[in-house]
Design an enzyme around this catalytic site. Structure first.
Site, PDB file in Angstrom:
ATOM      1  N   ARG A 275      15.784  -5.277  26.261  1.00 21.04           N
ATOM      2  CA  ARG A 275      14.725  -6.155  25.421  1.00 21.04           C
ATOM      3  C   ARG A 275      13.218  -5.646  25.884  1.00 21.04           C
ATOM      4  O   ARG A 275      12.562  -6.687  26.281  1.00 21.04           O
ATOM      5  CB  ARG A 275      15.078  -7.821  25.799  1.00 21.04           C
ATOM      6  CG  ARG A 275      16.519  -8.303  25.329  1.00 21.04           C
ATOM      7  CD  ARG A 275      16.806  -9.744  25.760  1.00 21.04           C
ATOM      8  NE  ARG A 275      16.175 -10.575  24.477  1.00 21.04           N
ATOM      9  CZ  ARG A 275      16.273 -11.742  24.354  1.00 21.04           C
ATOM     10  NH1 ARG A 275      16.840 -12.546  25.181  1.00 21.04           N
ATOM     11  NH2 ARG A 275      15.821 -12.534  23.117  1.00 21.04           N
TER      12      ARG A 275
ATOM     13  N   ASN B  56      13.832 -22.237  18.875  1.00 17.69           N
ATOM     14  CA  ASN B  56      13.317 -20.733  18.564  1.00 17.69           C
ATOM     15  C   ASN B  56      12.295 -21.000  17.681  1.00 17.69           C
ATOM     16  O   ASN B  56      11.434 -19.892  17.383  1.00 17.69           O
ATOM     17  CB  ASN B  56      14.480 -19.719  18.021  1.00 17.69           C
ATOM     18  CG  ASN B  56      15.044 -19.258  19.150  1.00 17.69           C
ATOM     19  OD1 ASN B  56      14.830 -19.671  20.473  1.00 17.69           O
ATOM     20  ND2 ASN B  56      16.238 -18.666  19.119  1.00 17.69           N
TER      21      ASN B  56
END
Ligand code: UD1
Length: 418
Positions: free
Chosen positions: A121, A23
């Site tokens: 999302r 990430n």
């Protein structure tokens, strides 16, 4: 499609090398599109999400060259300002190329993302952040179409909640804006601070990354740069659970205590010992596992990306645990699969009650998303007999050589090729 075969019952012992953070890597690869000079990244994990992101920037015309431990992205010439549905459908993080393309070229067209099926999302906060900096944005046929009239302008960007991706989008876009940008209610994740460190090496002027308020001075003069990304705290947390669940002891080489305070606190509450070593962290358990209550929160709270793994751990504890998910609205897809192994969970809305002391038995299970898949592997490590985890591509998105790393410390695990 590859599968994993695990025979439970082995106590794990040894050292595991924690790879670079996926990430952290994904936004840094996207950030390379901001600059006409090369960016060398030296700690990219070998996982398919990173491959996918490198392909995305290459499709935009960036030159990607690899050496043994480094990858250089040279985005001197950009051929395409459009990212197609085909390239983004597999990974939501591809939306991170929107801000760099827009900031550099004044226009970008990026397909609305797909990715892990963990809730709706949306990307509304990314879009609002860019609009606050003066971008015009429309959604046309599934594409985000963004443009600027003569460039972006520094402004105050107030995020309704501290989204990691939207903070990264705002920070990247602000580097080329005219004047200063203030990002309020910014995400404080270490990966955000690491993106700021990477952008700073590239020439940007950023203060406050890692806090709620980030200041970016625009009109960056870019330069060639090299950046070594942070270790993956979620991978480290996953192996910490592997040590704890098997009653073993693992040294997590490269792991950093300062990025994992809430995780270490949860482990200690469950009867697991954690201490720093010269090379990283050591995690061990020899007493009983105790149940504990956990609530996922933005950093520095307990990470949603470790919720599924801790559910597997809680299943093996004495007593009950309450696990509350507050970051994503539907992140319990692992529950039915864990139940196939004998995990005892009752779900009510965003809260899971895990009754400990379950005797787990191996079964065929199906991975549904990245972190859900690894929770099945962890449960398989202590399930009696054989567990087969199907749909391994989810696991390969974010764990470098998981089967090999586990095998090296004593797990009975093998990858069955299709
Ligand atoms: C990042 C991580 C992911 C992690 C998540 C939360 C990457 C590549 N992925 O994802 O592994 O699980 O942080 O720690 O870094 N939201 C909106 N509108 C937006 C953006 C987000 O409503 O425009 C919502 C999301 O649906 C979610 C919450 O905000 O409920 C947090 O999402 P966010 O922090 O943005 O996660 P990602 O950056 O996508």
């Amino acid at each position: 499609m590859d599968r994993l075969r695990i025979v439970g019952g082995q106590r794990l012992q040894g050292a595991v090398t924690i790879s670079g953070a996926k990430n952290a890597a994904l936004p840094q690869i996207a950030a390379a599109l901001l600059s006409p000079y090369p960016l060398e990244l030296t700690n990219l994990p070998q996982v398919s999400d990173v491959e996918n992101m490198l392909n995305v920037v290459a499709l935009h015309g960036a030159e990607v060259s690899r050496a043994a431990h480094s990858t250089t992205i040279d985005a001197r010439a950009i051929l395409s300002k459009e990212t197609s549905y085909d390239t983004v459908r597999r990974m939501r993080a591809t939306v991170l190329v929107l801000a760099p393309l827009l900031a550099r070229f004044g226009e970008a067209r990026v397909s609305l993302p797909g990715g892990c099926a963990i809730g709706a999302r949306p990307v509304d906060m990314h879009i609002k952040a860019l609009a606050a900096l003066g971008a015009e944005i429309d959604i046309e046929n599934g594409l985000i179409v963004a443009s600027t009239n003569g460039g972006l302008t520094g402004a105050r960007v107030v995020l309704p909640s501290p989204s990691v991706g939207a903070t990264e989008t705002a920070m990247m876009a602000a580097t080329t804006a005219k004047g200063e940008t203030e990002i309020l209610n910014a995400a404080r994740e270490p990966e955000v601070a690491d993106l700021a460190a990477c952008l700073t090496a590239m020439g940007a002027r950023i203060e406050g990354a890692g806090t709620h308020r980030i200041l970016v001075e625009g009109s960056t003069t870019w330069q060639p740069a090299k950046h070594h990304g942070i270790p993956d705290r979620i991978e480290a947390g996953t192996y910490a659970v592997a040590a704890a669940i098997t009653g073993g002891m693992l040294e997590l080489t490269n792991a950093r205590l300062e990025n994992m305070a809430s995780v270490v606190q949860a482990l200690e509450a469950m009867g697991v010992s954690v201490w720093p070593s010269d090379r990283g962290l050591v995690v061990s358990r020899d007493g009983p596992l105790k149940g504990a209550d956990l609530t996922t929160e933005p950093y520095p709270g307990f990470p949603t990306d470790l919720q599924a793994q801790f559910m597997a751990l809680a299943a093996c504890a004495e007593g009950a645990s309450l696990i509350r998910e507050t970051v994503f609205e539907s992140r319990f897809m692992h529950v039915p699969e864990l139940m196939r192994l004998g995990v005892n969970v009752s779900l009510q809305g965003t809260t899971a009650l895990v009754r400990g002391g379950a005797k787990l038995k191996g079964a065929q299970v199906m991975a549904t998303d990245l972190r859900a898949s690894v929770s099945l592997v962890l449960a398989g490590l202590v399930s009696e007999g054989e567990t087969i985890v199907n749909r391994l591509y989810h696991l390969d998105r974010g764990y470098e050589q998981l089967d090999r790393k586990l095998k090296l410390c004593g797990a009975d695990i093998e990858r069955l090729s299709a």
